[in-house]
Scaffold this active site. Structure first.
Site, PDB file in Angstrom:
ATOM      1  N   ASP A   1       0.825  -1.226   0.000  1.00  0.00           N
ATOM      2  CA  ASP A   1       0.000   0.000   0.000  1.00  0.00           C
ATOM      3  C   ASP A   1       0.853   1.266   0.000  1.00  0.00           C
ATOM      4  O   ASP A   1       0.581   2.208  -0.744  1.00  0.00           O
ATOM      5  CB  ASP A   1      -1.041   0.002   1.134  1.00  0.00           C
ATOM      6  CG  ASP A   1      -0.482   0.087   2.554  1.00  0.00           C
ATOM      7  OD1 ASP A   1       0.729  -0.170   2.752  1.00  0.00           O
ATOM      8  OD2 ASP A   1      -1.269   0.402   3.475  1.00  0.00           O
TER       9      ASP A   1
ATOM     10  N   GLY B   1      -3.544  -5.141  19.136  1.00  0.00           N
ATOM     11  CA  GLY B   1      -2.298  -5.897  18.933  1.00  0.00           C
ATOM     12  C   GLY B   1      -2.481  -7.218  18.223  1.00  0.00           C
ATOM     13  O   GLY B   1      -1.591  -8.061  18.237  1.00  0.00           O
TER      14      GLY B   1
ATOM     15  N   GLY C   1      -3.448  -7.399  14.895  1.00  0.00           N
ATOM     16  CA  GLY C   1      -3.358  -7.249  13.445  1.00  0.00           C
ATOM     17  C   GLY C   1      -4.717  -7.029  12.809  1.00  0.00           C
ATOM     18  O   GLY C   1      -4.882  -7.199  11.603  1.00  0.00           O
TER      19      GLY C   1
ATOM     20  N   ASP D   1      -5.494   0.296   5.998  1.00  0.00           N
ATOM     21  CA  ASP D   1      -6.315  -0.032   7.168  1.00  0.00           C
ATOM     22  C   ASP D   1      -7.436   0.988   7.336  1.00  0.00           C
ATOM     23  O   ASP D   1      -8.603   0.643   7.543  1.00  0.00           O
ATOM     24  CB  ASP D   1      -5.459  -0.053   8.437  1.00  0.00           C
ATOM     25  CG  ASP D   1      -4.230  -0.937   8.291  1.00  0.00           C
ATOM     26  OD1 ASP D   1      -4.203  -1.746   7.352  1.00  0.00           O
ATOM     27  OD2 ASP D   1      -3.311  -0.803   9.106  1.00  0.00           O
TER      28      ASP D   1
ATOM     29  N   TYR E   1       9.330  -2.362  10.134  1.00  0.00           N
ATOM     30  CA  TYR E   1       8.375  -1.861   9.129  1.00  0.00           C
ATOM     31  C   TYR E   1       8.942  -0.666   8.356  1.00  0.00           C
ATOM     32  O   TYR E   1       8.930  -0.635   7.122  1.00  0.00           O
ATOM     33  CB  TYR E   1       7.067  -1.479   9.826  1.00  0.00           C
ATOM     34  CG  TYR E   1       5.956  -1.002   8.902  1.00  0.00           C
ATOM     35  CD1 TYR E   1       4.998  -1.888   8.418  1.00  0.00           C
ATOM     36  CD2 TYR E   1       5.875   0.336   8.519  1.00  0.00           C
ATOM     37  CE1 TYR E   1       3.979  -1.447   7.577  1.00  0.00           C
ATOM     38  CE2 TYR E   1       4.858   0.776   7.672  1.00  0.00           C
ATOM     39  CZ  TYR E   1       3.913  -0.116   7.210  1.00  0.00           C
ATOM     40  OH  TYR E   1       2.913   0.322   6.372  1.00  0.00           O
TER      41      TYR E   1
HETATM   42  C1  GLA Z   1       0.117  -2.161   8.484  1.00  0.00           C
HETATM   43  C2  GLA Z   1       0.004  -0.749   7.914  1.00  0.00           C
HETATM   44  C3  GLA Z   1      -0.633  -0.779   6.524  1.00  0.00           C
HETATM   45  C4  GLA Z   1       0.079  -1.767   5.611  1.00  0.00           C
HETATM   46  C5  GLA Z   1       0.262  -3.124   6.308  1.00  0.00           C
HETATM   47  C6  GLA Z   1       1.114  -4.069   5.487  1.00  0.00           C
HETATM   48  O1  GLA Z   1      -1.152  -2.703   8.704  1.00  0.00           O
HETATM   49  O2  GLA Z   1      -0.776   0.062   8.766  1.00  0.00           O
HETATM   50  O3  GLA Z   1      -0.642   0.514   5.966  1.00  0.00           O
HETATM   51  O4  GLA Z   1       1.301  -1.249   5.168  1.00  0.00           O
HETATM   52  O5  GLA Z   1       0.855  -2.982   7.576  1.00  0.00           O
HETATM   53  O6  GLA Z   1       0.479  -4.419   4.308  1.00  0.00           O
END
Ligand code: GLA
Length: 342
Positions: A24, A105, A107, A151, A200
């Site tokens: 993204d 936490g 995901g 998200d 990340y």
């Molecule tokens: C997290 C970030 C998103 C995306 C995902 C990986 O959820 O908030 O923006 O980058 O990781 O796809």
């Protein structure tokens, strides 16, 4: 005459990503869905503080407006509403309660749902793309994590019974009907991760460095990617390029009701996240392998940022996931955020 302060109730869902991770923030495609687990802000608008209590987290958010530095706000979870208030430049506050059944936490984007619900409660205007952009910016300012838009846009634009094919390059959302004979589970590996302490941001920098060499990664030529000298940058670029193709194929397979094809693409996606993006962990890999072997399971992959966290499972109804992971949620494609003001 003084009018009574408006009561506002804003509801925003969490999300699970079916396929398309670490694409993204590079303008690539993703295929998530909003889920039935939600966060609700029930409040009165007025005053010059955000005063929000919750049963879900320890401590209350008591934040003086306007907010200058949301990252400095405590307790930790209060950084998210503070981030939204900061980006909005809010001067009129909220007094109320936050209620949520999205496990933090895990995901499932509890923070994005909180941001979207608070933004709507504060009166943010515009459509889903504007709302999502504002909330993603709030998250970056609150946590320093250079997240993308998936998200927040999923929470804002979800539709009952549909997944969302999102082009993160231009914010376009196509709703893809989700087949009724498929079920989705989210299974927690038991490994908890905080994005702020994860690689990340490093992954994002590496992919952006690769894009400097070969152009936008979602559409770059694979032959050009294979010429990149640095093996790490080459692998990151290959992940984004191949994952982008898989997302489009999975959206087509989903629309055609072809669960086994979706499952195969999910398996390829996991291998790419493990080997090229390097965002998996041995525990998550073991969970993916174990879930893949269960009867009725069509596809399993790490979902979201990785570095621990959850896997997403697409299965036939009645598939037996008993004993897998530390926690499991059956999730359904659900509607996006909404707000009522009286
Ligand atoms: C997290 C970030 C998103 C995306 C995902 C990986 O959820 O908030 O923006 O980058 O990781 O796809």
């Amino acid at each position: 005459m003084n009018r009574p302060a408006p009561r506002v109730r804003a509801v925003a869902p969490g999300r699970v990503n079916l396929i398309g991770d670490h694409t993204d923030y590079l303008g690539g495609p993703v295929l998530p869905m909003a889920i039935q687990l939600t966060t609700t802000v029930d409040a009165t608008r007025g005053g010059d503080v955000l005063d929000l209590t919750t049963t879900g987290f320890a401590g209350a958010a008591r934040v003086q407006l306007p907010v200058e530095d949301p990252a400095a706000v405590r307790p930790d979870w209060a950084r998210y509403p503070a981030g939204v208030a900061a980006v909005l430049g809010a001067r009129t506050g909220l007094v109320g309660v936050i209620d949520s059944d999205i496990p933090p936490g895990a995901g499932l984007s509890s923070s994005a749902a909180l941001e979207v619900a608070v933004a709507l409660a504060l009166g943010a205007e515009g459509g889903a793309p504007e709302l999502a952009a504002l909330c993603a910016e709030a998250e970056r300012r609150a946590t320093g994590v250079p997240c993308g838009i998936m998200d927040q846009l999923t929470s804002a634009a979800g539709r009952e019974g549909h997944a969302l094919l999102i082009d993160c390059g231009n914010g376009r959302v196509d709703h893809v009907p989700f087949p009724e004979d498929l079920t989705v589970w989210v299974v927690h590996s038991g490994e908890r991760r905080a994005l702020e302490d994860s690689p990340y941001a490093t992954r994002r920098r590496e992919a952006e460095a690769a894009a400097e060499l070969v152009g936008p990664l979602p559409t770059a030529q694979l032959a050009a990617i294979e010429q990149i000298d640095d093996p790490v940058l080459r692998a990151r670029a290959r992940h984004v390029r191949t994952e982008s193709t898989r997302v489009h194929r999975a959206a087509q397979a989903l629309a055609a009701g072809d669960g086994p094809a979706v499952g195969r693409l999910m398996a390829e996606s996991h291998r790419s996240l493990r080997d090229d993006a390097e965002v998996s962990t041995p525990g998550v890999d073991a969970l993916v392998d174990a879930a893949t072997r269960r009867t009725g399971v069509l596809g399993v992959r790490l979902t979201g940022a990785g570095f621990g966290g959850c896997v997403v499972v697409v299965a036939r109804p009645g598939a037996d996931l008993g004993g897998l992971g530390t926690r499991r949620w059956r999730v359904r494609p659900s509607s996006g955020a909404r707000v009522e003001v009286d």
